[in-house]
Design a protein around this motif. Structure first.
Motif, mmCIF file in Angstrom:
data_model
loop_
_atom_site.group_PDB
_atom_site.id
_atom_site.type_symbol
_atom_site.label_atom_id
_atom_site.label_comp_id
_atom_site.label_asym_id
_atom_site.label_seq_id
_atom_site.Cartn_x
_atom_site.Cartn_y
_atom_site.Cartn_z
ATOM 1 N N ASP A 164 -11.784 -17.856 2.766
ATOM 2 C CA ASP A 164 -12.179 -16.780 3.675
ATOM 3 C C ASP A 164 -11.057 -16.385 4.629
ATOM 4 O OD1 ASP A 164 -12.332 -19.224 5.017
ATOM 5 O OD2 ASP A 164 -13.916 -18.534 6.357
ATOM 6 N N ARG A 165 -10.024 -17.196 4.685
ATOM 7 C CA ARG A 165 -8.897 -16.939 5.587
ATOM 8 C C ARG A 165 -7.681 -16.415 4.845
ATOM 9 N NH1 ARG A 165 -5.884 -21.614 9.305
ATOM 10 N NH2 ARG A 165 -4.901 -20.153 10.773
ATOM 11 N N LEU A 166 -7.723 -16.371 3.524
ATOM 12 C CA LEU A 166 -6.538 -16.146 2.696
ATOM 13 C C LEU A 166 -6.665 -14.881 1.856
ATOM 14 C CD1 LEU A 166 -3.839 -17.181 1.405
ATOM 15 C CD2 LEU A 166 -5.271 -18.428 -0.236
ATOM 16 N N LEU A 167 -5.579 -14.104 1.827
ATOM 17 C CA LEU A 167 -5.426 -13.008 0.873
ATOM 18 C C LEU A 167 -4.151 -13.236 0.079
ATOM 19 C CD1 LEU A 167 -6.213 -10.158 -0.222
ATOM 20 C CD2 LEU A 167 -4.670 -9.219 1.533
ATOM 21 N N VAL A 168 -4.290 -13.365 -1.237
ATOM 22 C CA VAL A 168 -3.126 -13.386 -2.124
ATOM 23 C C VAL A 168 -2.851 -11.931 -2.506
ATOM 24 C CG1 VAL A 168 -2.171 -14.217 -4.301
ATOM 25 C CG2 VAL A 168 -3.683 -15.690 -2.945
ATOM 26 N N PHE A 169 -1.624 -11.490 -2.245
ATOM 27 C CA PHE A 169 -1.369 -10.046 -2.222
ATOM 28 C C PHE A 169 0.017 -9.722 -2.740
ATOM 29 C CE2 PHE A 169 0.215 -6.359 0.281
ATOM 30 C CZ PHE A 169 -0.719 -5.409 -0.109
ATOM 31 N N THR A 170 0.127 -8.550 -3.367
ATOM 32 C CA THR A 170 1.422 -7.966 -3.685
ATOM 33 C C THR A 170 1.361 -6.494 -3.312
ATOM 34 O OG1 THR A 170 3.096 -7.647 -5.405
ATOM 35 C CG2 THR A 170 0.792 -7.420 -6.085
ATOM 36 N N PRO A 171 2.443 -5.916 -2.800
ATOM 37 C CA PRO A 171 2.383 -4.530 -2.359
ATOM 38 C C PRO A 171 1.896 -3.539 -3.405
ATOM 39 C CG PRO A 171 4.318 -5.559 -1.441
ATOM 40 C CD PRO A 171 3.716 -6.552 -2.399
ATOM 41 N N SER A 172 2.079 -3.847 -4.695
ATOM 42 C CA SER A 172 1.587 -2.933 -5.727
ATOM 43 C C SER A 172 0.060 -2.864 -5.741
ATOM 44 C CB SER A 172 2.106 -3.357 -7.104
ATOM 45 O OG SER A 172 1.639 -4.648 -7.446
ATOM 46 N N ASP A 173 -0.606 -3.808 -5.060
ATOM 47 C CA ASP A 173 -2.063 -3.736 -4.930
ATOM 48 C C ASP A 173 -2.502 -2.566 -4.056
ATOM 49 O OD1 ASP A 173 -2.279 -6.058 -6.441
ATOM 50 O OD2 ASP A 173 -2.473 -7.377 -4.694
ATOM 51 N N GLY A 174 -1.602 -2.085 -3.208
ATOM 52 C CA GLY A 174 -1.910 -0.946 -2.355
ATOM 53 C C GLY A 174 -2.689 -1.318 -1.107
ATOM 54 N N GLY A 189 -1.584 8.267 2.923
ATOM 55 C CA GLY A 189 -0.220 8.087 2.441
ATOM 56 C C GLY A 189 -0.067 6.844 1.592
ATOM 57 N N ASP A 190 1.076 6.754 0.941
ATOM 58 C CA ASP A 190 1.360 5.642 0.040
ATOM 59 C C ASP A 190 1.689 4.371 0.813
ATOM 60 O OD1 ASP A 190 1.039 7.331 -2.138
ATOM 61 O OD2 ASP A 190 3.183 7.816 -2.239
ATOM 62 N N PHE A 191 1.492 3.247 0.156
ATOM 63 C CA PHE A 191 1.896 1.962 0.717
ATOM 64 C C PHE A 191 3.421 1.933 0.833
ATOM 65 C CE2 PHE A 191 2.517 -2.583 1.036
ATOM 66 C CZ PHE A 191 1.362 -3.034 1.657
ATOM 67 N N PRO A 192 3.960 1.376 1.918
ATOM 68 C CA PRO A 192 5.427 1.357 2.069
ATOM 69 C C PRO A 192 6.119 0.627 0.922
ATOM 70 C CG PRO A 192 4.335 0.697 4.102
ATOM 71 C CD PRO A 192 3.274 0.746 3.050
ATOM 72 N N ARG A 193 7.273 1.115 0.557
ATOM 73 C CA ARG A 193 8.116 0.454 -0.443
ATOM 74 C C ARG A 193 9.500 0.291 0.167
ATOM 75 N NH1 ARG A 193 3.894 -0.340 -2.366
ATOM 76 N NH2 ARG A 193 3.096 0.162 -4.429
ATOM 77 N N SER A 194 9.982 -0.954 0.217
ATOM 78 C CA SER A 194 11.278 -1.171 0.847
ATOM 79 C C SER A 194 11.888 -2.469 0.351
ATOM 80 C CB SER A 194 11.113 -1.231 2.370
ATOM 81 O OG SER A 194 12.366 -1.297 3.012
ATOM 82 N N ASN A 195 13.159 -2.669 0.746
ATOM 83 C CA ASN A 195 13.936 -3.879 0.492
ATOM 84 C C ASN A 195 14.271 -4.082 -0.982
ATOM 85 O OD1 ASN A 195 15.489 -6.009 1.281
ATOM 86 N ND2 ASN A 195 13.788 -7.321 1.905
ATOM 87 N N ALA A 196 14.701 -3.004 -1.608
ATOM 88 C CA ALA A 196 15.286 -3.124 -2.932
ATOM 89 C C ALA A 196 16.621 -3.858 -2.816
ATOM 90 C CB ALA A 196 15.483 -1.746 -3.560
ATOM 91 N N ARG A 197 17.179 -4.193 -3.959
ATOM 92 C CA ARG A 197 18.409 -4.992 -3.982
ATOM 93 C C ARG A 197 19.535 -4.357 -3.165
ATOM 94 N NH1 ARG A 197 21.262 -7.112 -9.576
ATOM 95 N NH2 ARG A 197 23.398 -7.214 -8.846
ATOM 96 N N ASN A 198 19.712 -3.040 -3.287
ATOM 97 C CA ASN A 198 20.811 -2.406 -2.549
ATOM 98 C C ASN A 198 20.559 -2.430 -1.054
ATOM 99 O OD1 ASN A 198 18.703 -0.543 -2.857
ATOM 100 N ND2 ASN A 198 20.062 1.222 -2.776
#
Length: 211
Positions: A164-174, A189-198
Motif C-alpha cells: 500500500d506504500r509502494l508504486l513500481v513505476f516507469t515513466p512510459s507508464d504515463g 500534456g505528456d509525461f516529461p521525458r529527459s536525461n537521455a545519454r547526450n
C-alpha cells in the motif's frame, strides 16, 4: 517540509523524468544527483555518510518534498524509516535495458572519471560517489556486479516496503498510475521525458572517447 516521496530506483531508470513529473505535480523540490552538484550544502553530507557518519536525514533533505535517483536511492531503506509517512516510488526498467543505459553513462563515467577534466568541487563529489555508489552499492565496475546489485535492490524494495506504500513505476507508464498512487489529478500534456545519454554527458563537458 519533510519528504513525502522516497525514490528507491537506481539511476538510469527514468529518475530525471520522474523528478520533473513530481515537481510538476507539486511534490518538489525533488532531490536528485543534480541537486548534489548544484546545492553547495549537499556534498558535505554525502561525504560524511560515505566516511561512516550517521546523518540526520531530516537535515539532509530539508527543503525537499521528494527524492529520486542516486545518492538518495542508496539509502532508501533508511529514508523509509526516517519518514514513515512518505510513499515509495520504485522506478524500474528491464534489466538489459537498464544495463545498456547505465553502462553508457554512469558506468562509463566512473570507468573514465580520473581522466576527465572536472572542476575540483565536481571531482570531489564524484570521489565520494565512487566510494558510496560504485564500491558500496554496486560492488565495483562491470556488468555482473551492476546487474547483481540492480536485481538485489529491486527484490529488497518489494520485500521491505508494504504494497500500500509502494508504486513500481516507469515513466512510459504515463501520468495515470503515478497520479492514482499520489491521489492527485493528472495534468494536461505528456509525461516529461529527459536525461537521455547526450544530456547526461553534457553535465560533464562531453563523453570520453573509448580506447
Amino acid at each position: 517540509m519533510s519528504l513525502k516521496i522516497i525514490g528507491s530506483g537506481f539511476g538510469r531508470t527514468g529518475t530525471m523524468s520522474t523528478k520533473l513529473a513530481l515537481e510538476q505535480l507539486g511534490f518538489g523540490p525533488c532531490h536528485h544527483m543534480t541537486e548534489v552538484m548544484e546545492n553547495p550544502n549537499q556534498p558535505a553530507y554525502w561525504k560524511a555518510y560515505a566516511d561512516g557518519a550517521e546523518l540526520d536525514w531530516a537535515e539532509v533533505f530539508a527543503g525537499y518534498g521528494a527524492q529520486v535517483d542516486f545518492p538518495g536511492a542508496a539509502v532508501w531503506h533508511e529514508l523509509s524509516v526516517a519518514f514513515p509517512d512518505a510513499k515509495v516510488i520504485h522506478t524500474e526498467r528491464p534489466e538489459e535495458d537498464w544495463w545498456a543505459s547505465y553502462s553508457a553513462t554512469i558506468g562509463k563515467f566512473f570507468e573514465y572519471r580520473e581522466s576527465l577534466t572536472l572542476p575540483p568541487p565536481v571531482a570531489a563529489i564524484f570521489e565520494t560517489m565512487d566510494k558510496l555508489l560504485i564500491q558500496g552499492v554496486i560492488g565495483g565496475l562491470g556488468k555482473d556486479n551492476a546487474l547483481s546489485a540492480y536485481r538485489r535492490n529491486n527484490e529488497k524494495v518489494r520485500k521491505t516496503i508494504s504494497a500500500d506504500r509502494l508504486l513500481v513505476f516507469t515513466p512510459s507508464d504515463g501520468w495515470d498510475p503515478l497520479c492514482d498512487f499520489l491521489e492527485v489529478a493528472p495534468p494536461e500534456g505528456d509525461f516529461p521525458r529527459s536525461n537521455a545519454r547526450n544530456e547526461f554527458w553534457a553535465l560533464f563537458g562531453g563523453e570520453p572517447v573509448s580506447a
